[in-house]
Design an enzyme around this catalytic site. Structure first.
Site, mmCIF file in Angstrom:
data_model
loop_
_atom_site.group_PDB
_atom_site.id
_atom_site.type_symbol
_atom_site.label_atom_id
_atom_site.label_comp_id
_atom_site.label_asym_id
_atom_site.label_seq_id
_atom_site.Cartn_x
_atom_site.Cartn_y
_atom_site.Cartn_z
ATOM 1 C CE LYS A 1 7.251 7.910 2.643
ATOM 2 N NZ LYS A 1 7.096 7.003 1.484
ATOM 3 N NE ARG B 1 7.382 -3.808 1.376
ATOM 4 C CZ ARG B 1 7.477 -3.599 0.073
ATOM 5 N NH1 ARG B 1 8.070 -4.494 -0.693
ATOM 6 N NH2 ARG B 1 6.985 -2.511 -0.468
HETATM 7 N N1 BES Z 1 3.718 4.538 3.473
HETATM 8 C C1 BES Z 1 4.259 4.319 2.203
HETATM 9 C C2 BES Z 1 3.204 4.096 1.121
HETATM 10 C C3 BES Z 1 2.298 5.259 0.830
HETATM 11 C C4 BES Z 1 2.572 6.102 -0.220
HETATM 12 C C5 BES Z 1 1.163 5.468 1.547
HETATM 13 C C6 BES Z 1 1.730 7.160 -0.524
HETATM 14 C C7 BES Z 1 0.318 6.516 1.262
HETATM 15 C C8 BES Z 1 0.591 7.358 0.209
HETATM 16 C C9 BES Z 1 5.171 3.077 2.211
HETATM 17 O O1 BES Z 1 5.793 2.800 3.409
HETATM 18 C C10 BES Z 1 6.239 3.304 1.202
HETATM 19 O O2 BES Z 1 6.969 4.226 1.372
HETATM 20 N N2 BES Z 1 6.297 2.464 0.194
HETATM 21 C C11 BES Z 1 7.265 2.582 -0.833
HETATM 22 C C12 BES Z 1 7.803 1.200 -1.114
HETATM 23 C C13 BES Z 1 9.036 1.179 -1.946
HETATM 24 C C14 BES Z 1 10.191 1.810 -1.213
HETATM 25 C C15 BES Z 1 9.365 -0.264 -2.267
HETATM 26 C C16 BES Z 1 6.564 3.150 -2.069
HETATM 27 O O3 BES Z 1 5.405 2.847 -2.304
HETATM 28 O O4 BES Z 1 7.199 3.940 -2.766
HETATM 29 ZN ZN ZN Z 2 7.631 3.854 3.672
#
Ligand code: BES
Ligand code: ZN
Ligand code: ZN
Length: 490
Positions: free
Chosen positions: A269, A344
């Site tokens: 991230k 997922r």
């Molecule tokens: N845990 C995150 C989603 C999330 C974001 C939870 C902000 C709480 C606050 C999830 O695993 C994630 O990183 N999702 C990505 C998916 C993408 C890479 C397809 C996202 O939402 O950016």
């Molecule tokens: Zn994630």
């Protein structure tokens, strides 16, 4: 800690009594309360507008040394959520004033045009939840919770609702348990530790508990869970909790995402994505475990399975790479095109296992799944995805009742295109940058078969950086009250 009190207000003992006052109408019918309210006749500034406050000390004839009048606003704006907020705020004031034993006068049903239970239940919830203080990691414990909170009610209310405070307490203790699990930092809740803590607490409530360790997950072919865990020194776990009352005819499965820290993995991230908050990525797991622990006490007549995959998502030389293909528990191959779409993956394996082993009538998963859902609905409303209108309607009803709001989102068939893979059965990443909450839900739907199913994306409401009326900063425990209410309806 919660109870109902009635009788002569002039004889009762407490450190303070809090009286909600309305800006434009009288909301109390209780003569003792009304006579006290009349004392404010001389206080011209006090109108009962929202957050107006007036404290009178040592009123003649009263044993209670402090009367705190608090404005609750216009009568039209009063609903279950504003009552919850009112009581949460009241308790927080009393914590700051270091009061130990307080009374809150409950408005009368006829005046508000609400059922008595519709008034008392949220008031008790707000009081209990507003009294939670998370200071585990502070040396100096500045804020001590209030010891006793009583709602001051009329005698017949006291008789008819004597069991309500303990019912509310049971469920709200679940919310508080989930909040604490979520707020604990990731260095104190590695998957092995968190799974053990959940297992111990569930065992104490006589739930049936099974914990699969990494060896067992390998033997049984949980390829997607193992792929997410590969980059971490901490080993994954799959926790299965079961509440099985005799004679139950239905099985409900709850599946919760348990990522104890989501760094994104090799798709690390970026700065500015609140990495420090990613300890909350196990909020779905916390909600499911805490719900099972609560139902073990409330004892509904259905069998409930909680399936909780617990994994840390980290980058390292052993981590899964973008482009890798793995085989999930149900035999489907998955191309992992983004290691940050890890939720997922662990859910897919847990869902496949639960459907195969327990054949549930209904399966509901709860997960902090996508940032896209927060973009769509903001930080206070969860996304609800379900192809089943009847199930979705029941979830919305429970959401509205508990104040844990959900908004139904679509599952359009033509969007399935977006998660096709050139090389495997499915991709964990959409080929479009838009609609990420929907494509994540569609990915999960590929593992559901024909089970009645709903997915609740709680990425927004699971965690708050700043306190609100009845919740401190950190995990909110979103989902526990919603699921406990829903289970009674199914
Ligand atoms: N845990 C995150 C989603 C999330 C974001 C939870 C902000 C709480 C606050 C999830 O695993 C994630 O990183 N999702 C990505 C998916 C993408 C890479 C397809 C996202 O939402 O950016
Ligand atoms: Zn994630
Ligand atoms: Zn995540």
């Amino acid at each position: 800690m919660l109870n109902l009190k009635t009788g002569d207000l002039y004889k009762l003992k407490a450190d303070a009594v809090i009286i909600p006052v309305c800006e434009d109408s009288e909301i109390h019918a209780n003569s003792a309360v009304v006579s006290i309210i009349n004392h404010t006749g001389t206080a011209k500034e006090f109108k009962g507008a929202k957050n107006d406050e007036l404290t009178l000390f040592d009123l003649p004839g009263l044993k209670i040394p402090r009367i705190i009048f608090l404005g609750i606003g216009k009568i039209k704006t009063i609903d279950s959520e504003s009552l919850r907020a009112f009581c949460g705020k009241s308790i927080k004031k009393c914590i700051r004033k270091k009061l130990e034993n307080i009374l809150i006068a409950a408005p009368s049903s006829g005046r508000l045009g609400m059922e008595t239970k519709e008034i008392l239940e949220p008031m008790l919830e707000g009081a209990f939840l507003g009294n939670h203080v998370f200071d585990k990691y502070k040396n100096e414990k500045k804020n001590r919770p209030v010891e006793k909170v009583g709602l001051f009610v009329e005698p017949e209310v006291m008789i008819n609702f004597s069991g309500l405070p303990s019912q509310v307490e049971t469920v709200c203790k679940g919310t508080v348990l989930a909040r604490e699990w979520i707020s604990i930092p990731s260095n104190y809740k590695k998957p092995e530790q968190l799974a053990k803590d959940m297992a111990v607490k569930a065992g104490k409530e006589n739930l049936k508990v099974r914990v699969f360790d990494d060896q067992k997950l390998k033997r049984l072919g949980f390829g997607a869970i193992l792929a997410v865990a590969a980059g971490s020194r901490s080993k994954p776990r799959l926790l299965i909790l079961e509440y099985a009352p005799k004679g139950a005819k239905k099985t409900i499965a709850l599946v919760g995402k348990g990522i104890t820290f989501d760094s994104g993995g090799i798709n690390l991230k970026p700065a500015g994505s609140s990495l420090e908050d990613m300890k909350m990525d196990m909020s779905g797991a916390a909600a499911v475990a805490a719900t099972l622990i609560s139902v073990a006490k409330t004892k509904p007549a259905v069998r409930i399975i909680g399936a909780i995959p617990i994994v840390e998502n980290m980058p390292s030389g052993d981590a899964t790479r973008p482009g890798d293909i793995v085989t999930g528990y149900n035999g489907k191959t998955i191309e992992i095109n983004n290691t940050d779409a890890e939720g997922r993956l662990i859910l897919a394996d847990a869902i496949s296992y639960v459907i195969k082993e327990y054949k549930p009538d209904i399966l509901i998963d709860v997960a902090t799944l996508t940032g896209a859902c927060v973009v769509a609905l903001g930080e206070r409303i969860a996304g609800l995805f379900s192809p089943d209108d009847e199930l979705a309607e029941k979830i919305i009803q429970s959401a509205n009742k508990t104040g844990e709001r959900c908004w139904r989102m679509p599952l359009p068939e033509d969007y399935r295109e977006l998660i096709k893979s050139e090389f495997a059965d499915i991709s964990n990443m959409s080929s479009s940058k838009w609609g990420g909450a929907i494509t994540a839900a569609l990915f999960l739907s590929e593992f559901i078969k024909d089970t009645r199913w709903a997915h609740i994306d709680i990425a927004g409401p699971a965690y708050i950086k700043k306190e609100t009326d009845y919740c401190g900063a950190g995990g909110t425990g979103f989902g526990v009250r919603l699921l406990c209410d829903l289970i009674q309806k199914l």
